[in-house]
Scaffold this motif. Structure first.
Motif, short mmCIF file in Angstrom:
data_model
loop_
_atom_site.label_atom_id
_atom_site.label_comp_id
_atom_site.label_asym_id
_atom_site.label_seq_id
_atom_site.Cartn_x
_atom_site.Cartn_y
_atom_site.Cartn_z
N LEU A 582 50.20 2.43 83.75
CA LEU A 582 49.99 3.31 84.89
C LEU A 582 49.63 4.72 84.44
N LYS A 583 50.57 5.42 83.80
CA LYS A 583 50.31 6.78 83.33
C LYS A 583 50.48 6.89 81.82
N SER A 584 51.61 6.47 81.31
CA SER A 584 51.86 6.49 79.87
C SER A 584 52.63 5.24 79.50
N ALA A 585 52.58 4.87 78.23
CA ALA A 585 53.23 3.65 77.78
C ALA A 585 53.38 3.66 76.28
N THR A 586 54.28 2.81 75.79
CA THR A 586 54.46 2.56 74.37
C THR A 586 53.90 1.18 74.05
N VAL A 587 53.04 1.09 73.04
CA VAL A 587 52.42 -0.16 72.64
C VAL A 587 52.86 -0.46 71.21
N SER A 588 53.33 -1.68 70.98
CA SER A 588 53.82 -2.02 69.66
C SER A 588 53.62 -3.51 69.40
N SER A 589 53.69 -3.86 68.12
CA SER A 589 53.61 -5.27 67.73
C SER A 589 54.99 -5.91 67.66
N THR A 590 56.06 -5.14 67.90
CA THR A 590 57.42 -5.67 67.87
C THR A 590 58.17 -5.17 69.08
N ILE A 591 58.98 -6.05 69.67
CA ILE A 591 59.77 -5.64 70.83
C ILE A 591 61.00 -4.85 70.41
N ALA A 592 61.26 -4.74 69.10
CA ALA A 592 62.37 -3.91 68.64
C ALA A 592 62.07 -2.43 68.81
N CYS A 593 60.82 -2.08 69.01
CA CYS A 593 60.44 -0.68 69.20
C CYS A 593 60.92 -0.21 70.58
N PRO A 594 61.57 0.92 70.67
CA PRO A 594 62.00 1.41 71.99
C PRO A 594 60.87 2.10 72.72
N ALA A 595 61.03 2.24 74.02
CA ALA A 595 60.08 3.02 74.79
C ALA A 595 60.25 4.49 74.45
N PHE A 596 59.14 5.19 74.21
CA PHE A 596 59.21 6.60 73.82
C PHE A 596 59.83 7.43 74.95
N SER A 597 60.43 8.53 74.56
CA SER A 597 61.00 9.44 75.56
C SER A 597 59.90 9.97 76.47
N PRO A 598 60.21 10.22 77.74
CA PRO A 598 59.17 10.67 78.67
C PRO A 598 58.60 12.02 78.29
N VAL A 599 57.36 12.25 78.70
CA VAL A 599 56.67 13.51 78.39
C VAL A 599 57.28 14.62 79.23
N TYR A 600 57.55 15.76 78.59
CA TYR A 600 58.13 16.92 79.27
C TYR A 600 57.07 17.57 80.16
N LEU A 601 57.37 17.72 81.46
CA LEU A 601 56.47 18.36 82.40
C LEU A 601 57.02 19.72 82.77
N ASP A 602 56.23 20.76 82.51
CA ASP A 602 56.70 22.13 82.73
C ASP A 602 56.67 22.51 84.20
N ALA A 603 55.71 22.02 84.95
CA ALA A 603 55.57 22.35 86.38
C ALA A 603 55.67 21.07 87.19
N ALA A 604 56.70 21.00 88.04
CA ALA A 604 56.89 19.81 88.86
C ALA A 604 55.97 19.89 90.08
N PRO A 605 55.40 18.77 90.53
CA PRO A 605 54.55 18.80 91.73
C PRO A 605 55.37 19.15 92.97
N ILE A 606 54.81 20.03 93.79
CA ILE A 606 55.56 20.51 94.95
C ILE A 606 54.71 20.58 96.21
N VAL A 607 53.38 20.65 96.08
CA VAL A 607 52.50 20.79 97.24
C VAL A 607 52.09 19.40 97.73
N ARG A 608 52.30 19.15 99.03
CA ARG A 608 52.03 17.82 99.59
C ARG A 608 51.01 17.92 100.71
N VAL A 609 50.14 16.93 100.77
CA VAL A 609 49.23 16.78 101.90
C VAL A 609 49.16 15.30 102.26
N ALA A 610 48.92 15.04 103.53
CA ALA A 610 48.70 13.67 104.00
C ALA A 610 47.20 13.44 104.14
N VAL A 611 46.72 12.30 103.68
CA VAL A 611 45.30 11.98 103.73
C VAL A 611 45.11 10.70 104.52
#
Length: 1150
Positions: A582-611
């Motif tokens: 969808l947006k980000s993901a971890t790809v590996s050849s082994t399932i022992a690999c953990p999912a990477f920590s989420p990307v730090y977002l400095d500005a959270a979305p706050i403005v909303r519109v209906a379409v």
């Protein structure tokens, strides 16, 4: 012409020691993209004359129009130093605050960053933000002080004045780095102190105190700060194409001054000068009034070139300078009318910017082999998770990260930071390519055959009309087929192709290779256990998907080049994962690999519109377009509300406009109806005000006047007090009261939502001791220490808040909404000692789950619902404390006993309900009509006239046959209690709704206010447009917080607070009013109480005299509340027409 082919770049990827992954970070309009153009031109991708004008990495049309970067773009460059080739993977990132998520995705993939600062504007808010992002991702920055030419051409500074300006800017940047460093050291020191690993702790009295100053002294910060003598600072003018490090002039003057090159490099920057007689370098230039070495040997030479070429245009002096610098000028540059072209030609050869920046990158920034263990653990561990809590196969992957091995035996680990959409036409297999000689011969032969057939058809006279007609029909059919084929190809071309923006951390990715996509909730421990039980069966793994790598791309700006394999340590594009990521993901050849920590977002979305689509038949296209937009943008959120509206949540106005353009032009390709921006609010309560709207002291015993002009002596303000509410079946009663939380407590809870979420996870597992211990083992010592610190801080703030919050720290029932919000539910039920939420961090063990009363969870759920949607306009609550004072359960009585005491209980509840109605009658006018409707609905079972429902009647109402039951008292009691205690029966829902209603009524017994989201607005403007800027701020209800003046630049730096609801069109209006001389940067800051009461009406004589009987002056709180209620379809109490009169005209009615 390109000097390096994609094949050569792919070959350089095999040596990770000579690979550098860097990104360019800066505030908006500080020169990132111009600098990137100069670096791209060094490889012959674009002409050096077009560098800074073409903006090669800004491939979007709106980026070229607005002149700002909106998305991160990558390109691979080759750089040769000392006969050794290096591969530099460069990422250009946006500087606008609305697109800070693109910066986060770029920083995650890099090992180093080039921070660009405009020496005229200095350190700006976004400069601080990008430095913090680089620090959090543990990447090393280097500095480029850009736009030095503005000190010469615009500010007319002398070399000495420019030297002071450069020193000030460098000190500002280093102060930011120092603050980040000290904060990090204190945090690490506290964690180590909690685990008894701190060196030489100091003891004060009986408490164990950590000495931060000692830890700061012991920590090495030699490579932390930017210092020109260390070679990590470049002085540049990207628009003119020149830049240098001290190393360049140290080589030039070492032989002349007879000083070693490395020594001269250390003294070129600083308070050093050359003694005129002894020719020795001395210290104390400022105290003795001497020219520093940097001014004498560096800046004066640059100023001389600008003075001769750009200011005086002295051809003779220019010729001398060209000869002394050993620069070769073309005849075209020498005769050009624009002196800037000549200046770029001279300075570009004398001080090439690309060579200075790339050499600094190679020398100062680490290679993929030098990745730090701290960064690896940060990537592999989610928030508040310890590295040693991971399974053993997962911990072994840390060595693969550090080795960055590209061998076939090494596990493949790839992180995709974002998905971006590309036009199918730019894909390598769809791009037109030059024909080979064989293909040209074939096409020539086919053309010759068609020509001969045409001549034979013309000379033939014996064809029948039917044959001609048949031939014509065949030709039409062929034409139709061709048109259909072209149409089909056009449809295929219109489809969007998504490519993953990724980096290989270990192993080697190959085309056709099968890998696993690991979702964000992937747990390697559970996955390994399930796979050991059923080897090869991936259907049991919920967050793992097997995919085939279809395409691998070398990112070259707006172009993509196909490669067969990419080794570890390189940035690449991965195709074919559109259906799985969808947006980000971890790809590996082994399932022992953990999912990477989420990307730090400095500005959270706050403005909303209906379409919504203009034509209802395009709804499916809109839904498909929203899905593609959600995948292509890393920070946008797409929601479907309960009303069926499709809502876009964006970071700001510019980001919103870009998303709408993408929807209409690329993804949905339909016309849209867009609503007005929907800004979130919060609801809260405040202490009773002491003055009224005309600043008169409120005397609650003073008679008030109604609208009719009569005195109303019986109406007196009564704020607060508990609320008693019963369940509809009369089996339970709740007494709840509310209080406003102090502002510092609500802000503390709001800022530590992640800690409260971790605490909730630990508290949920309290019923199972083994599960709780496993959950606690995953939490890092740092997080446990932060939780303990949060508890102690809360306890101290509760002690300062007064007697109402005495002992509240151990009475906390829950936080809300969503169990981690800035509202608190306190347990003040006499005799009910429920386990504290802090038990799991205090002793590492929790009390028995049997100490929870039945239906304890229902009270918490009702509180969560109440805080999620308040009574004013169904917005979440903030800064409210609810207290459960009584919780009486009447259904536990036996049927016989209940029947005997039925009348007494009925009278008790009736009296309580009557007293409650008398208390709340005075504020009935101020309660919204929506609440009145809800009260009436529930009031049918709560009114004094309602009869008490006995447990026996309750059983019969639920469909239980009376004849089938035993006539004994014991069996009746058991049946009644089992039916009453059924957690999944209707009583649980009644208790939840009753608790929600009690919280709403307790909330409405206090002065209610809205809280508006606020932006921090940073503006730089000159004195002549200051008045116009203040006028725009005043119209938008903004408040000026700080005003500083940069005396050397005559520029004012203004910081203001602006409501998000008033911010739409603010940037455009302020640019128009100031003729483009002021441009604001808006960053979400905090929530602020709107002072006006949404339900206020004039009551006293002074208020009626000042505001009039209608009080139709603007009430900001009521405007906000009504706009939200109108948008949500709730009832709005307003009159459309008042005092209507017949229209009077001059013409007579005929």
């Amino acid at each position: 012409m390109r000097t390096v082919t994609p094949g050569q770049l792919a070959q350089l990827q095999g040596n990770p020691q000579n690979v550098r992954n860097i990104c360019i970070l800066a505030h908006v309009d500080h020169g990132k993209t111009t600098l990137a153009d100069v670096l791209v031109a060094s490889n012959g991708v674009i002409s050096k004359r077009l560098a800074g004008k073409l903006r090669y990495l800004d491939s979007r049309a709106d980026e070229q129009i607005r002149g700002i970067t909106m998305k991160s773009s990558a390109i691979s460059l080759q750089f040769q130093k000392e006969s050794e080739d290096y591969l530099v993977n460069l990422i250009d990132s946006p500087g606008h605050v609305d697109f800070s998520s693109e910066v986060s995705t770029a920083v995650r993939l890099c090992d180093g960053a080039v921070v660009v600062v405009d020496v005229v504007e200095g350190v700006c808010p976004q400069t601080h933000a990008v430095l913090r992002q680089a620090w959090l991702e543990n990447i090393k920055p280097v500095l480029v002080l850009n736009k030095v030419d503005r000190l010469i051409t615009e500010l007319k500074n002398s070399p000495m004045e420019a030297h002071l300006v450069l020193q000030q800017v460098l000190e500002q940047v280093n102060s930011i780095m120092g603050n980040l460093f000290s904060t990090d050291v204190m945090k690490k020191g506290t964690t180590e102190d909690s685990t008894n690993a701190v060196k030489e702790p100091t003891v004060a009295t009986e408490d164990h105190v950590f000495d931060y100053s000692l830890e700061l002294d012991h920590t090495d910060d030699s490579n932390l700060y930017f210092s020109p003598e260390q070679g990590n600072v470049v002085f540049a003018s990207a628009i003119d194409g020149w830049g240098f490090r001290l190393e360049h002039f140290a080589k030039q003057y070492a032989s002349k001054l007879n000083i070693k090159e490395d020594i001269l490099q250390k003294v070129l920057w600083g308070d050093f000068y050359v003694h005129s007689k002894t020719k020795r370098v001395m210290k104390g230039a400022q105290a003795k009034g001497k020219k520093p070495l940097f001014v004498q040997f560096v800046l004066e030479n640059v100023w001389a070139v600008y003075d001769a070429v750009l200011v005086r245009r002295d051809k003779e002096k220019v010729e001398k300078i060209v000869k002394s610098l050993n620069v070769t000028l073309s005849a075209r540059d020498a005769r050009h009318n624009d002196p800037r072209v000549l200046l770029q030609a001279v300075c570009g050869q004398w001080l090439p910017l690309s060579e200075a920046v790339l050499a600094m990158t190679v020398d100062q920034l680490p290679s993929p082999l030098q990745i730090s263990p701290e960064k690896v653990e940060h990537l592999m561990c989610q928030t508040a998770q310890r590295f040693d809590s991971l399974p053993q196969p997962t911990q072994k992957l840390k060595q693969d990260f550090l080795m960055c091995s590209a061998e076939d035996s090494a596990p493949v680990i790839v992180f995709i930071s974002k998905m971006f959409s590309v036009d199918p036409k730019v894909l390598p297999h769809n791009r037109p390519r030059p024909l080979t000689q064989e293909e040209i011969e074939k096409k020539r032969e086919l053309a010759r055959q068609r020509h001969q057939e045409k001549l034979a058809a013309l000379t033939s006279q014996t064809q029948e009309p039917q044959q001609e007609q048949a031939t014509e029909e065949n030709g039409n059919n062929t034409c139709s087929t061709t048109i259909l084929t072209n149409k089909k190809e056009k449809v295929d071309d219109d489809s969007n192709v998504f490519v993953g923006f990724a980096r290989v951390f270990s192993g080697k990715v190959k085309r056709g290779q099968q890998l696993y996509i690991l979702g964000p909730k992937h747990n390697p421990l559970h996955a390994l256990q399930q796979l050991s039980d059923a080897p090869g069966d991936l259907s049991q793994l919920k967050h793992v998907a097997a995919v085939m790598v279809e395409d691998l791309y070398l990112l070259m700006g707006k172009e993509l080049e196909t490669v067969d394999e990419v080794p570890a340590g390189n940035i690449l594009g991965i195709g074919g994962l559109q259906a799985h990521v969808l947006k980000s993901a971890t790809v590996s050849s082994t399932i022992a690999c953990p999912a990477f920590s989420p990307v730090y977002l400095d500005a959270a979305p706050i403005v909303r519109v209906a379409v919504e689509p203009k034509h209802a038949g395009d709804m499916s296209a809109l839904m498909q377009g929203l899905r593609l937009l959600n995948q292509a943008d890393s920070s946008v959120e797409v929601l479907v509300q309960e009303s069926g509206e499709h809502v876009l949540v964006t970071a700001g106005e510019v980001h919103l406009q870009r998303c709408l353009d993408d929807l209409t032009q690329r993804f949905a390709k339909i016309e849209l109806n867009v609503s007005d921006p929907m800004v979130p609010f919060r609801e809260t309560i405040i202490p009773p005000p002491k003055v009224d709207m005309v600043n008169e002291v409120i005397d609650h015993d003073t008679n008030r006047i109604t609208k009719s002009g009569k005195e109303a002596t019986d109406e007196k303000i009564k704020w607060g007090g508990p609320v008693l509410v019963q369940t509809p079946n009369k089996l339970c009663s709740l007494k709840v009261s509310a209080m406003p939380l102090p502002e510092d407590i609500s802000n503390l809870l709001d800022n530590n939502a992640d800690l409260l979420r971790t605490l909730d996870k630990m508290t949920k597992s309290s019923g199972d001791i083994s599960r709780h211990q496993a959950e606690r083992a995953k939490v890092t010592a740092e997080t446990l220490n932060r939780l303990t610190e949060l508890k102690s801080t809360l306890e101290a703030k509760f002690a300062q808040a007064g007697k109402h919050y005495r002992g509240a720290i151990d009475q906390i029932w829950a936080f809300g909404p969503r169990r981690n919000g800035p509202n608190i539910l306190l347990n003040r039920v006499a005799g009910y000692q429920r386990p504290s939420v802090w038990d799991s961090i205090d002793k590492g063990e929790v009390k028995s789950a049997a100490q929870f009363r039945p239906f304890d969870h229902a009270i918490g759920s009702g509180f969560q619902l109440a805080t999620l949607a308040g009574p004013l306009c169904e917005e979440p609550l903030m800064g409210v404390c609810f207290m459960v004072e009584e919780w009486t359960m009447h259904g536990q009585l036996s049927e016989k006993r209940t029947t005997k005491n039925n009348d007494a209980l009925t009278n008790d509840f009736s009296n309580a309900a009557v007293s409650r109605e008398e208390e709340t009658r005075t504020e009935g006018e101020s309660v919204s009509s929506e609440h009145s409707d809800a009260s009436d609905t529930v009031g049918t079972s709560m009114s004094p006239c309602s009869h008490f429902v006995s447990p026996r009647e309750h059983r019969l109402s639920q469909g239980v046959d009376e004849d089938s039951e035993s006539s004994g008292d014991d069996s009746d009691r058991e049946t009644a209690e089992s039916d009453f205690m059924n957690r999944h029966g209707p009583f649980t829902g009644q208790l939840i709704s009753t608790m929600k209603e009690a919280c709403r009524r307790a909330f409405q017994k206090h002065p209610q206010r809205l809280m508006a989201a606020m932006y921090t607005c940073d503006i730089q403007a000159t004195a002549d447009v200051l008045g116009k800027m203040y006028a725009v701020l005043g119209r938008k209800n903004g408040k000026v917080l700080r005003e500083d003046m940069n005396e050397s630049l005559s520029v004012f730096s203004i910081q203001a607070a602006l409501p998000v609801a008033e911010s739409f069109g603010f940037a455009e209006e302020i640019r128009k009013k100031t003729s483009g001389l002021a441009s604001p940067q808006l960053v979400f800051s905090h929530w602020e109480v709107v002072n006006s009461d949404p339900f206020w009406e004039p009551i006293t004589e002074e208020e009626l005299m000042h505001f009039g009987e209608k009080a139709d002056s603007e009430n900001q709180g009521r405007l906000y509340m009504n706009s939200v209620r109108r948008r949500k379809g709730l009832y709005v109490d307003e009159k459309i027409v008042e005092h209507a009169e017949k229209q009077r005209t001059l013409s007579k009615n005929k």
